[in-house]
Scaffold this active site. Sequence first.
Site, short mmCIF file in Angstrom:
data_model
loop_
_atom_site.label_atom_id
_atom_site.label_comp_id
_atom_site.label_asym_id
_atom_site.label_seq_id
_atom_site.Cartn_x
_atom_site.Cartn_y
_atom_site.Cartn_z
N HIS A 10 -1.50 0.40 -10.07
CA HIS A 10 -2.12 -0.56 -9.13
C HIS A 10 -2.67 -1.77 -9.88
O HIS A 10 -3.86 -2.07 -9.82
CB HIS A 10 -3.21 0.12 -8.30
CG HIS A 10 -3.44 -0.55 -6.97
ND1 HIS A 10 -3.71 0.12 -5.82
CD2 HIS A 10 -3.45 -1.87 -6.63
CE1 HIS A 10 -3.88 -0.73 -4.82
NE2 HIS A 10 -3.72 -1.96 -5.29
N GLU A 59 -2.81 7.93 -3.76
CA GLU A 59 -3.39 7.34 -4.97
C GLU A 59 -4.75 7.94 -5.31
O GLU A 59 -5.56 8.10 -4.39
CB GLU A 59 -3.54 5.84 -4.68
CG GLU A 59 -3.38 4.96 -5.86
CD GLU A 59 -3.22 3.50 -5.45
OE1 GLU A 59 -2.23 3.19 -4.73
OE2 GLU A 59 -4.06 2.70 -5.83
N ARG A 112 0.88 -1.17 0.00
CA ARG A 112 0.00 0.00 0.00
C ARG A 112 0.91 1.22 0.00
O ARG A 112 1.96 1.23 0.66
CB ARG A 112 -0.89 0.03 1.25
CG ARG A 112 -2.08 -0.92 1.18
CD ARG A 112 -3.14 -0.47 0.17
NE ARG A 112 -4.28 -1.37 0.11
CZ ARG A 112 -4.43 -2.36 -0.78
NH1 ARG A 112 -3.51 -2.60 -1.69
NH2 ARG A 112 -5.52 -3.11 -0.76
P1 NAP Z 1 -0.87 -11.55 4.76
O1 NAP Z 1 -0.86 -12.98 4.34
O2 NAP Z 1 -1.71 -11.15 5.93
O3 NAP Z 1 0.65 -11.13 5.03
C1 NAP Z 1 1.03 -9.95 5.66
C2 NAP Z 1 2.44 -10.11 6.20
O4 NAP Z 1 2.84 -8.85 6.74
C3 NAP Z 1 2.58 -11.13 7.32
O5 NAP Z 1 3.76 -11.88 7.14
C4 NAP Z 1 2.69 -10.27 8.58
O6 NAP Z 1 3.49 -10.87 9.59
C5 NAP Z 1 3.41 -9.08 8.03
N1 NAP Z 1 3.24 -7.89 8.86
C6 NAP Z 1 2.07 -7.33 9.25
N2 NAP Z 1 2.33 -6.23 9.98
C7 NAP Z 1 3.67 -6.12 10.05
C8 NAP Z 1 4.54 -5.19 10.66
N3 NAP Z 1 4.07 -4.16 11.36
N4 NAP Z 1 5.88 -5.37 10.51
C9 NAP Z 1 6.35 -6.42 9.80
N5 NAP Z 1 5.57 -7.33 9.18
C10 NAP Z 1 4.25 -7.17 9.32
O7 NAP Z 1 -1.36 -10.62 3.57
P2 NAP Z 1 -1.14 -10.87 1.99
O8 NAP Z 1 -2.28 -11.64 1.44
O9 NAP Z 1 0.25 -11.34 1.75
O10 NAP Z 1 -1.33 -9.35 1.46
C11 NAP Z 1 -0.45 -8.33 1.92
C12 NAP Z 1 -0.94 -6.96 1.46
O11 NAP Z 1 -0.67 -6.79 0.08
C13 NAP Z 1 -2.45 -6.73 1.56
O12 NAP Z 1 -2.84 -6.38 2.87
C14 NAP Z 1 -2.67 -5.62 0.56
O13 NAP Z 1 -2.63 -4.34 1.18
C15 NAP Z 1 -1.51 -5.75 -0.41
N6 NAP Z 1 -1.98 -6.13 -1.76
C16 NAP Z 1 -1.71 -5.31 -2.81
C17 NAP Z 1 -2.16 -5.65 -4.08
C18 NAP Z 1 -1.91 -4.79 -5.28
O14 NAP Z 1 -2.76 -4.77 -6.18
N7 NAP Z 1 -0.78 -4.11 -5.37
C19 NAP Z 1 -2.88 -6.85 -4.28
C20 NAP Z 1 -3.12 -7.65 -3.18
C21 NAP Z 1 -2.67 -7.29 -1.91
P3 NAP Z 1 3.03 -12.21 10.38
O15 NAP Z 1 2.94 -13.28 9.35
O16 NAP Z 1 4.13 -12.45 11.33
O17 NAP Z 1 1.71 -11.88 10.99
#
Ligand code: NAP
Length: 308
Positions: A275, A257, A228
Amino acid sequence: MTAAVEARARAEFDVEIRAETSPLTQEERRRALRDFDIVIPTLGDAFDAATFADVPEPRCRLLANFGVGFNHIDVAAAKAAGIAVSNTPGAVTDATADIAMTLMLMTARRAGEGERLVRSGAWQGWHPTQMLGLHLTGKHVGIVGFGRIGEAIARRCHYGFAMEVSYLARSNKTPDFPVTRANSLVELAASVDVLVLAVPGGAETRHLITAEVLGAMRSTALLINIARGEVVDEAALIAALEQGQIAGAGLDVYEFEPNVPEALRQMDQVTLLPHLGTATEEVRSDMGQLALDNVAAFVAGQPLVTPV
Ligand code: NAP
């Protein structure tokens, strides 16, 4: 919604589909909470605490978000108002990891700059030192956030590009390929050739990437953001790029954005995508189907498939 998702929504539910692609206005958000049993919002639809406060007795009982990221919804305020929230994890993982790789390759190998050169008609032909970029194979990648998408990026880097993978997350990870957990963000930033952001947005990760983190990076290193925009202090990123503290950046998301600063748009060492993370027909249909699976479960009185 894609045609497949719209067809199912119309077949299974009494549905109103909004044709505009801009985020909901404040009045539309109020109406959504006031007049509908279930709403499928998405990125940019700011269901913040003030919106819930504006509608003290909402008809809405579920916000079935279209997207895995839900930083535009104040989940605590929703739950306090008696409204459940779901999202679409998993459906987005591979497509978003692929866009991270696209940004890594485009930025490392100067693909955007090269494409602009050819399009401009100014290309004079191949020569041995033309447009030399960063060789990605075998380099060290650091992944900030090692959840579904972070691990999928790491898998591509390890198996596809023989890269060394380090990561930062809140908990320890044990994927079926070698990775090293970093002790701190600054330590990770200082040790890698490419730093990739894959954390959720929201208050906890806002401006995680500060001037200090950027200053710790190598002057040859690249920053890639598919998470994000708000995760990066964009003004600090522009300064780091202008001063040559880092070599380049590949961005799919922006702090304000869809406003992309003129300074970034002028820089050849920056790859800018609108995006595109999940932008394929199949993936957007899978996301819509998962959102509707949550709606169907809710209507049937079953537990949500993917609750937040
Ligand atoms: P996820 O499976 O929940 O993974 C998030 C990761 O971030 C986890 O490993 C978590 O750690 C870690 N994390 C959370 N807070 C943190 C912090 N303060 N410091 C360090 N690490 C932290 O989510 P995901 O499915 O991979 O998606 C991640 C994000 O990508 C989404 O929330 C979304 O905003 C973004 N996204 C963007 C697009 C795009 O179009 N560009 C598309 C899809 C998603 P733990 O595992 O230890 O809890």
